[in-house]
Scaffold this active site. Structure first.
Site, PDB file in Angstrom:
ATOM      1  N   VAL A   1       0.860  -1.189   0.000  1.00 51.50           N
ATOM      2  CA  VAL A   1       0.000   0.000   0.000  1.00 51.50           C
ATOM      3  C   VAL A   1       0.892   1.235   0.000  1.00 51.50           C
ATOM      4  O   VAL A   1       1.796   1.356   0.820  1.00 51.50           O
ATOM      5  CB  VAL A   1      -0.936   0.029   1.237  1.00 51.50           C
ATOM      6  CG1 VAL A   1      -1.751   1.316   1.255  1.00 51.50           C
ATOM      7  CG2 VAL A   1      -1.863  -1.179   1.240  1.00 51.50           C
TER       8      VAL A   1
ATOM      9  N   GLY B   1       4.438   4.183   2.945  1.00 52.87           N
ATOM     10  CA  GLY B   1       3.953   2.924   2.366  1.00 52.87           C
ATOM     11  C   GLY B   1       4.165   1.769   3.319  1.00 52.87           C
ATOM     12  O   GLY B   1       4.821   1.919   4.360  1.00 52.87           O
ATOM     13  N   LYS B   2       3.599   0.639   3.005  1.00 47.29           N
ATOM     14  CA  LYS B   2       3.851  -0.570   3.804  1.00 47.29           C
ATOM     15  C   LYS B   2       3.495  -1.780   2.965  1.00 47.29           C
ATOM     16  O   LYS B   2       2.602  -1.712   2.115  1.00 47.29           O
ATOM     17  CB  LYS B   2       2.962  -0.560   5.061  1.00 47.29           C
ATOM     18  CG  LYS B   2       3.472  -1.454   6.170  1.00 47.29           C
ATOM     19  CD  LYS B   2       4.647  -0.806   6.863  1.00 47.29           C
ATOM     20  CE  LYS B   2       4.923  -1.346   8.217  1.00 47.29           C
ATOM     21  NZ  LYS B   2       5.671  -0.355   9.016  1.00 47.29           N
ATOM     22  N   GLY B   3       4.184  -2.884   3.233  1.00 48.92           N
ATOM     23  CA  GLY B   3       3.869  -4.126   2.536  1.00 48.92           C
ATOM     24  C   GLY B   3       3.594  -5.227   3.528  1.00 48.92           C
ATOM     25  O   GLY B   3       3.987  -5.147   4.691  1.00 48.92           O
TER      26      GLY B   3
ATOM     27  N   ASP C   1      10.278  -5.138   8.515  1.00 50.83           N
ATOM     28  CA  ASP C   1       9.255  -4.913   9.529  1.00 50.83           C
ATOM     29  C   ASP C   1       9.106  -6.254  10.256  1.00 50.83           C
ATOM     30  O   ASP C   1       9.970  -7.135  10.117  1.00 50.83           O
ATOM     31  CB  ASP C   1       7.942  -4.438   8.875  1.00 50.83           C
ATOM     32  CG  ASP C   1       6.955  -3.859   9.888  1.00 50.83           C
ATOM     33  OD1 ASP C   1       7.136  -2.702  10.295  1.00 50.83           O
ATOM     34  OD2 ASP C   1       6.010  -4.567  10.294  1.00 50.83           O
TER      35      ASP C   1
END
Ligand code: GLU
Length: 422
Positions: free
Chosen positions: A65, A110-112, A151
Site C-alpha cells: 500500500v 507505504g507498507k507491505g 518490519d
C-alpha cells in the site's frame, strides 16, 4: 464521498482514521482535503505461487500500500505475518506517511505485507517467497518510487534477496531500492539498532524531563524482537533495570533485573523465550500490568485496549510498535492523566530515519561511520521531540495528536499546493 470501508475494513484501519480525524479537526481541514490526505493512494494485491521443499505449490497473498506519494517516494517496511490484512497494511502505510513527515524526511508513506508465518518456512522457501514478492511488486517500486525495508517477520537477509531480485531485473546493482540491508550490500552502520536505540533515546529524554534517574527506572518490554531487545540493551547500558520481557510464547518477570545477554543467547539457541530460566513465567497480559516506570510495547498493534488501559502501572508508555494503543485506550489513558505516551510515529521513528541515511549513502556511494549515523540520528530525534512537545502545549492536546498534527499538516499542505492533476 466516504472511504469505501469494504476494501480496508479492519479495526486497525479505523484506529488510524480516528487518530487522523482528531488531528484534522485541530487543523480545521476541509472535507475535500481531509479525504484526499487520509485515503491510501495506491494499493497492490498480489498472489504468489511458491514451490515448497516437498514439491507442492502453495499460493501466498501479499500487499503493498502506498498511502502518500505527494512528498516523495513511498517508504515503509514489509511485514511477514500470518494475520496480515489489507486494512492493517493500509493503516501501517498511513502511519508511515505521518512518521516520515514528522521527522522531515523527503518521503511519502507505504507498507507491505504477506500472509505467512515465516517461522513455518524453511530458509529456501523463505528465499523463494521473498524473491517472488519482490518480482510481483517490482513495477511499482524503485529508489525514486517506493523504498521498502524490514518490519515484523523480515530481516536483513530478506532485504538482501529482494535487492538481488530487483537488481537482476534491472541488470545492475541498485541498492537504493530497499533499506535495512546487510552491511556488505550497502546497508548502513547502525540501522539494525536504530529503532530500539531511538525508542531508548526518547525514553531517556522524557525521564530526564520528569526528573527520574536511571537507577530509579524499571522497564518492561512486550516483544523481544529486534526493536524490543535493542531498546532493552540501550536502557540497561544507561543504568535502568529491565524487569520484564516477553515474546509470542509468553513473558518473564524478574524484579531483581533480567540478564539480557543470557536472554538473547537463549533466544538465539531456542528461537523463543519459552522456558528461559532467568525469572518467573507470566502471560503477555500479566506482563503489561506489572508496576514499572516504562512500559514498551514492541510487537504488534492493539495490545493496549479498553480492557487493560485502566490497569497499567507505568509512568511512561513508549510505543516501539506501530499502533499498540487502541483509540478507546488512548481516551482512558488521557483521562487518567498519570501516564505519558510517547506516540509510535515519534517513538519508533529512529528506524526509518536511519533507513533514510542508508538510502542517501547508497545514492551517493559514500558511506558514513557509526558515530556520524548516530550523531545525525540524535539531532533529528531531538528536533522532532521539541516540536511535538511545543505543539502539544500550543493546542492543549495529547502528544499523539500533536505528532499527527505536525505530520499530517506537511502532507496536506503539499497536496493543496501541488493542486490537482489534470
Ligand atoms: N518498518 C519500520 C517502521 O515501521 C521501518 C520502515 C523503514 O525503515 O522504512 O517504521
Amino acid at each position: 464521498m466516504a472511504l469505501n470501508q469494504s476494501i480496508y475494513h479492519s479495526p486497525v484501519f479505523q484506529q488510524a482514521c480516528n487518530q487522523f480525524d482528531a488531528a484534522a479537526d485541530i487543523l480545521g481541514m476541509d472535507a475535500g482535503l481531509r479525504e484526499r490526505t487520509k485515503r491510501p493512494r495506491r494499493c497492490v494485491v498480489v498472489s504468489m505461487p511458491v514451490r515448497m521443499d516437498d514439491g507442492r505449490i502453495e499460493i501466498f497473498e501479499g500487499y503493498r500500500v502506498q498511502h502518500n506519494l505527494s512528498t516523495g517516494p513511498a517508504k515503509g517496511g514489509i511485514r511477514f505475518h500470518h494475520e496480515v490484512t489489507l486494512g492493517e497494511v493500509a493503516a501501517l502505510a498511513m502511519w508511515m506517511s505521518w512518521k516520515c513527515s514528522l521527522a522531515g524526511l523527503p518521503y511519502g508513506g507505504g507498507k507491505g505485507g504477506v500472509i505467512v508465518d515465516p517461522r513455518k518456512l524453511s530458509k529456501t522457501e523463505l528465499e523463494r517467497l521473498s524473491r517472488r514478492y519482490m518480482q510481483e511488486i517490482l513495477p511499482f517500486i524503485g529508489p525514486n518510487v517506493d523504498i521498502p525495508a524490514p518490519d515484523v517477520g523480515t530481516d536483513a537477509q530478506v532485504m538482501a534477496w529482494m535487492m538481488d531480485t530487483y537488481s537482476n531485473h534491472k541488470g545492475f546493482y541498485d541498492p537504493g531500492v530497499i533499506t535495512g540491508k546487510p552491511i556488505s550490500l550497502g546497508g548502513s552502520l547502525g540501522r539494525k539498532e536504530a529503532t530500539g536505540e531511538g525508542v531508548a533515546w526518547f525514553v531517556k529524554a522524557y525521564l530526564q524531563d520528569f526528573g527520574i534517574k536511571p537507577e530509579q527506572t524499571k522497564v518492561v518490554i512486550q516483544g523481544f524482537g529486534n526493536v524490543g531487545s535493542e531498546a532493552a540493551l540501550a536502557l540497561y547500558d544507561w543504568g535502568a533495570e529491565v524487569i520484564g520481557i516477553s515474546d509470542y510464547t509468553g513473558g518473564i518477570h524478574n524484579p531483581k533485573g533480567i540478564d539480557l545477554k543470557a536472554a538473547l543467547d537463549y533466544v538465539q539457541k531456542n528461537k523463543n523465550l519459552q522456558g528461559f530460566p532467568g525469572g518467573d513465567a507470566l502471560t503477555n497480559e500479566q506482563l503489561m500490568e506489572l508496576p514499572c516506570t516504562v512500559l514498551i510495547p514492541a510487537a504488534l498493534e492493539r495490545v493496549i485496549t479498553e480492557k487493560n488501559a485502566a490497569k497499567l502501572q507505568c509512568r511512561i508508555l513508549a510505543e516501539g510498535a506501530n499502533g499498540p494503543t487502541t483509540y478507546e485506550a488512548d481516551q482512558i489513558i488521557r483521562q487518567r492523566g498519570d501516564i505519558h505516551i510517547i506516540p509510535d510515529v515519534l517513538c519508533n521513528s529512529g528506524g526509518v530515519i536511519v533507513s533514510y541515511f542508508e538510502w542517501l549513502q547508497n545514492l551517493q556511494n559514500y558511506y558514513w561511520t557509526k558515530g556520524e549515523v548516530f550523531d545525525k540520528l540524535y539531532r533529528m530525534l531531538a528536533k522532532a521531540k521539541a516540536s511535538v512537545d511545543e505543539t502539544a502545549k500550543k493546542y492543549k492536546c495529547s502528544h499523539r495528536t500533536a505528532a499527527l498534527v505536525l505530520g499530517i499538516a506537511r502532507v496536506s499542505e503539499a497536496k493543496a499546493q501541488r493542486g490537482l492533476f489534470p
